[in-house]
Design a protein around this motif. Structure first.
Motif, PDB file in Angstrom:
ATOM      1  N   SER A  34       6.768  -4.487  -5.601  1.00 29.04           N
ATOM      2  CA  SER A  34       6.837  -3.329  -6.487  1.00 29.04           C
ATOM      3  C   SER A  34       7.935  -3.567  -7.516  1.00 29.04           C
ATOM      4  O   SER A  34       8.940  -4.216  -7.251  1.00 29.04           O
ATOM      5  CB  SER A  34       7.090  -2.050  -5.692  1.00 29.04           C
ATOM      6  N   GLN A  84      -4.130   4.870  -8.703  1.00 21.93           N
ATOM      7  CA  GLN A  84      -3.753   4.850  -7.292  1.00 21.93           C
ATOM      8  C   GLN A  84      -4.086   6.181  -6.623  1.00 21.93           C
ATOM      9  O   GLN A  84      -4.589   6.227  -5.516  1.00 21.93           O
ATOM     10  CB  GLN A  84      -2.263   4.562  -7.181  1.00 21.93           C
ATOM     11  N   ASP A  85      -3.804   7.302  -7.337  1.00 25.58           N
ATOM     12  CA  ASP A  85      -4.033   8.608  -6.713  1.00 25.58           C
ATOM     13  C   ASP A  85      -5.240   9.327  -7.316  1.00 25.58           C
ATOM     14  O   ASP A  85      -5.231  10.533  -7.488  1.00 25.58           O
ATOM     15  CB  ASP A  85      -2.775   9.479  -6.778  1.00 25.58           C
ATOM     16  N   GLU A 158      -3.926  -0.374  -7.527  1.00 26.11           N
ATOM     17  CA  GLU A 158      -3.659  -0.071  -6.113  1.00 26.11           C
ATOM     18  C   GLU A 158      -4.538   1.076  -5.613  1.00 26.11           C
ATOM     19  O   GLU A 158      -4.030   2.072  -5.087  1.00 26.11           O
ATOM     20  CB  GLU A 158      -2.179   0.295  -5.909  1.00 26.11           C
ATOM     21  N   SER A 161      -3.849   2.021  -1.846  1.00 28.20           N
ATOM     22  CA  SER A 161      -2.533   2.062  -1.211  1.00 28.20           C
ATOM     23  C   SER A 161      -2.133   3.465  -0.778  1.00 28.20           C
ATOM     24  O   SER A 161      -1.243   3.630   0.041  1.00 28.20           O
ATOM     25  CB  SER A 161      -1.475   1.466  -2.127  1.00 28.20           C
ATOM     26  N   GLY A 162      -2.817   4.503  -1.305  1.00 25.26           N
ATOM     27  CA  GLY A 162      -2.492   5.846  -0.858  1.00 25.26           C
ATOM     28  C   GLY A 162      -3.246   6.257   0.402  1.00 25.26           C
ATOM     29  O   GLY A 162      -3.105   7.370   0.875  1.00 25.26           O
ATOM     30  N   ASP A 164      -4.764   5.735   4.476  1.00 28.78           N
ATOM     31  CA  ASP A 164      -4.372   5.147   5.761  1.00 28.78           C
ATOM     32  C   ASP A 164      -5.293   3.952   6.049  1.00 28.78           C
ATOM     33  O   ASP A 164      -6.354   3.811   5.456  1.00 28.78           O
ATOM     34  CB  ASP A 164      -4.419   6.202   6.866  1.00 28.78           C
ATOM     35  N   ARG A 168      -8.828   2.853   4.331  1.00 31.65           N
ATOM     36  CA  ARG A 168      -8.784   1.676   3.482  1.00 31.65           C
ATOM     37  C   ARG A 168      -9.903   0.724   3.872  1.00 31.65           C
ATOM     38  O   ARG A 168     -10.650   0.227   3.038  1.00 31.65           O
ATOM     39  CB  ARG A 168      -7.424   1.001   3.673  1.00 31.65           C
ATOM     40  N   SER A 190      -2.643  -5.009  -6.471  1.00 37.54           N
ATOM     41  CA  SER A 190      -2.246  -4.595  -5.129  1.00 37.54           C
ATOM     42  C   SER A 190      -0.950  -5.300  -4.758  1.00 37.54           C
ATOM     43  O   SER A 190      -0.600  -6.319  -5.336  1.00 37.54           O
ATOM     44  CB  SER A 190      -3.343  -4.956  -4.131  1.00 37.54           C
ATOM     45  N   HIS A 191      -0.231  -4.740  -3.790  1.00 34.74           N
ATOM     46  CA  HIS A 191       0.877  -5.512  -3.241  1.00 34.74           C
ATOM     47  C   HIS A 191       0.534  -5.943  -1.822  1.00 34.74           C
ATOM     48  O   HIS A 191       1.363  -6.444  -1.093  1.00 34.74           O
ATOM     49  CB  HIS A 191       2.185  -4.706  -3.282  1.00 34.74           C
ATOM     50  N   ASN A 192      -0.741  -5.775  -1.460  1.00 36.11           N
ATOM     51  CA  ASN A 192      -1.201  -6.058  -0.111  1.00 36.11           C
ATOM     52  C   ASN A 192      -2.011  -7.360  -0.089  1.00 36.11           C
ATOM     53  O   ASN A 192      -3.083  -7.452  -0.683  1.00 36.11           O
ATOM     54  CB  ASN A 192      -2.057  -4.872   0.353  1.00 36.11           C
ATOM     55  N   GLU A 195      -5.701  -7.210   1.188  1.00 35.70           N
ATOM     56  CA  GLU A 195      -6.684  -6.692   0.228  1.00 35.70           C
ATOM     57  C   GLU A 195      -7.088  -7.766  -0.771  1.00 35.70           C
ATOM     58  O   GLU A 195      -8.276  -7.942  -1.068  1.00 35.70           O
ATOM     59  CB  GLU A 195      -6.067  -5.531  -0.567  1.00 35.70           C
TER      60      GLU A 195
END
Lengths: 364, 238
Positions: A34, A84-85, A158, A161-162, A164, A168, A190-192, A195
């Motif tokens: 991030s 993201q949201d 992302e 990322s919000g 669970d 996901r 993404s930071h995952n 994914e």
């Protein structure tokens, strides 16, 4: 040049973004810690932020050209943006949210409204208001809304990322289907690592506003310095190796798929990928165990021969092993220091690698 | 004037005062609403050097003695006022000692309350919703009209009713600016004040008090009903 070509600079306070990259069709994963500038990059591409200097083109159309003072407003770029949201319009129903773009743009759609609704499973949600949706449902609607505005390019910031982990996992297949069904470039931020491993065709690693590495997903993300860059230096971070294997056979009765990896076979719970296709697996070091002799009478199905290439002690009494398999494949294992000493492990030693089959997750 | 406290029917004077109060309140609120929305938007969404000054200016009528506000209006918009004189000479339009002046005074007094309510509702709307609308093909104007404006309707209703309620109760600034002229500038509070000045005006005064109470109750109920309706339109029925 086909696809998206980006050359963009922007400085805010102490942070400077300077990115050059090409994104052809398929999913380009953008990963980084991030604060690396991932969202800022997407907003610059979408025209939601003003660059200091930029030359951005898509399929020969200029979106930004600072030299010629060209900057297309966001509504004329035809770039779909999934936030993201979700950011659904709360005063409109799901159906009205989906139709918001189509009403304002008579763009030829590559997919029909009905198909998007079917693909994303939105049929039962159409009459609802956004605040009656779960996080996963809202994100699916948001993806559908972006697709129905006739985009030529999809930016996903992302999107999972919000949610669970269960939600996901529930939404990832939708994105995979989209990618296969639609012929448009997708930039997936993404930071995952999981994914990206699962969804991306290629990866760009962003760090402190510039591109630290880019290219083949497994090759880039297996580099230890890149993993450290994304996950940080903490010993709590869990190293993992990405391997690509070919689907050899499905045994539907036993619910098992067999993969070919070099000269080895590995099995995992049944996946939907066709026989002959390549799947990408991310094997966590903590799911790999080591034996100095081939174990007998053990429930673990995946037992492969390997050579230790590197031993790196970490703190807290643990040791990270790098293991070389046949066919230049590589795995990581994390074991305790005590086990390492008891087994007298050393570089170049031949060992048996045990992978719990349930630890493998199909990625493409 | 009425015969007793509860005699039915309004006397000519009472009807006149009630009508004037409604007229000045409605016209004042209607004209100040677009300006109120614009200023609330600027205060909520932008950052510039003079913002604190603008914020202070908007709130001034709330903290100044109303008589001061009325006197300033007189200096600016009276027959010989800086703006009033010019307006009268060039357009023939005048605020001086007529109901339009009363509407102006009541609008100015209600303005800070209106702007506050609308500004709060702007601040409650995520600005990224407009960004999302832009990526879906809406122009800057269209994204404001189709996303932000519907979302702030409850704030606009609340702000308008607060402003209107403040406007129909206006006394100090109005009487200072446009005086006490029956049928022209004598609104309910001013009529009540006049009744109190006459020797046997107590019953009349009481009737104005009841009238004011009834008007306030109607305004409150209307605001509640409208705000609920707007909320339902935004969030859907539960």
């Amino acid at each position: 040049m086909s696809g998206l070509s980006i050359n963009v600079q922007r400085r805010i306070g102490n942070f400077a973004l300077d990115v050059r990259l090409l994104a052809p069709r398929g999913v380009t994963g953008i990963i980084g810690p991030s604060g690396a500038g991932k969202s800022m990059l997407l907003q610059l591409i979408a025209g939601l932020q003003r660059p200091d200097h930029a030359h951005i083109t898509f399929d020969d159309q200029v979106l930004n050209d600072s030299a010629k003072r060209i900057s297309l407003p966001p509504e004329r770029r035809r770039i779909g943006y999934v936030f993201q949201d979700a950011l659904l319009f709360p005063h409109l129903s799901v159906a009205q949210n989906l139709d918001y773009g189509a009403k304002r743009r008579d763009a030829s759609l590559t997919v029909s409204r009905d198909e998007v609704i079917a693909l994303l499973g939105l049929d039962a949600l159409l009459a609802r208001r956004p605040h009656h949706l779960s996080g996963g449902e809202a994100q699916r609607v948001s993806i559908g809304r972006a697709l129905l505005s006739g985009p030529r390019l999809l930016l996903m910031d992302e999107p999972l990322s919000g949610l669970d982990p269960r939600r996901r996992a529930g939404i990832m297949p939708f994105i995979e289907v989209l990618n296969r069904r639609l012929d448009l470039p997708i930039l997936y931020v993404s930071h995952n690592i999981d994914e990206i491993t699962r969804l991306a065709d290629r990866v760009v690693v962003l760090h402190q506003g510039s591109v630290a590495a880019s290219g083949d997903v497994a090759a880039v993300l297996n580099r230890p310095e890149i993993q450290r860059l994304i996950l940080g230096d903490s010993d709590d971070t869990d190293p993992a190796a990405i391997i690509e294997a070919r689907v050899e056979a499905h045994d539907e009765a036993a619910y098992v798929t067999t993969l070919v990896l070099g000269a080895d076979r590995i099995s995992l719970p049944l996946v939907s990928d066709a026989v002959g296709s390549i799947v990408r697996l991310r094997v966590h070091a903590r799911d790999v165990a080591i034996a100095t002799e081939r174990p007998q009478g053990i429930s673990i199905q995946n037992i492969l021969e390997a050579t230790i290439t590197e031993i790196a002690p970490t703190q807290k009494g643990q040791v990270d092993l790098t293991l070389s398999l046949t066919g230049a494949h590589m795995l990581k294992a994390r074991i305790t220091k005590r086990a390492h000493d008891a087994l007298v492990l050393a570089p170049d030693r031949k060992v048996w690698v045990l992978i719990k089959s349930v630890a493998l997750v199909s990625t493409s | 004037m009425g015969d007793g406290l509860f005699s039915s029917g309004l006397s000519a004077g009472e009807a006149q005062a009630l009508w004037l109060s409604l007229k000045t309140g409605l016209v004042g609120t209607a004209f100040s609403l677009p300006i109120g929305i614009a200023i609330a938007w600027v205060l909520a969404r932008s950052n510039f050097r003079g913002k604190i000054f603008l914020d202070g200016l908007v709130h001034l009528p709330l903290v100044l003695p109303p008589v001061v506000t009325g006197y300033v209006l007189l200096l600016l918009f009276g027959h010989n006022g800086a703006i009033g004189h010019w307006l009268e000479a060039h357009t023939g339009f005048s605020f001086a000692f007529n109901w339009k002046g009363a509407a102006l005074a009541s609008a100015i007094m209600g303005f800070p309350l209106m702007v506050r309510a609308i500004r709060l509702s702007f601040e409650a709307v995520d600005p990224r919703l407009e960004a999302a609308a832009r990526t879906l093909g809406a122009s800057a104007t269209n994204s404001f009209l189709s996303v932000t404006l519907p979302l702030i309707t409850p704030g606009i209703i609340a702000g308008s009713l607060l402003g209107f309620a403040r406007a129909i109760g206006e006394f100090g600034a109005t009487i200072t600016f446009v005086a006490n002229i029956p049928g022209e500038t004598q609104t309910l509070p001013i009529a009540l004040y006049s009744a109190l000045q006459s020797p046997d005006g107590e019953i009349n005064a009481m009737r104005f008090v009841l009238l004011s109470l009834a008007l306030a109750a109607v305004a409150l109920i209307a605001s509640e009903v409208l705000a609920r309706g707007a909320q339902t339109r935004i969030r859907g029925r539960i």
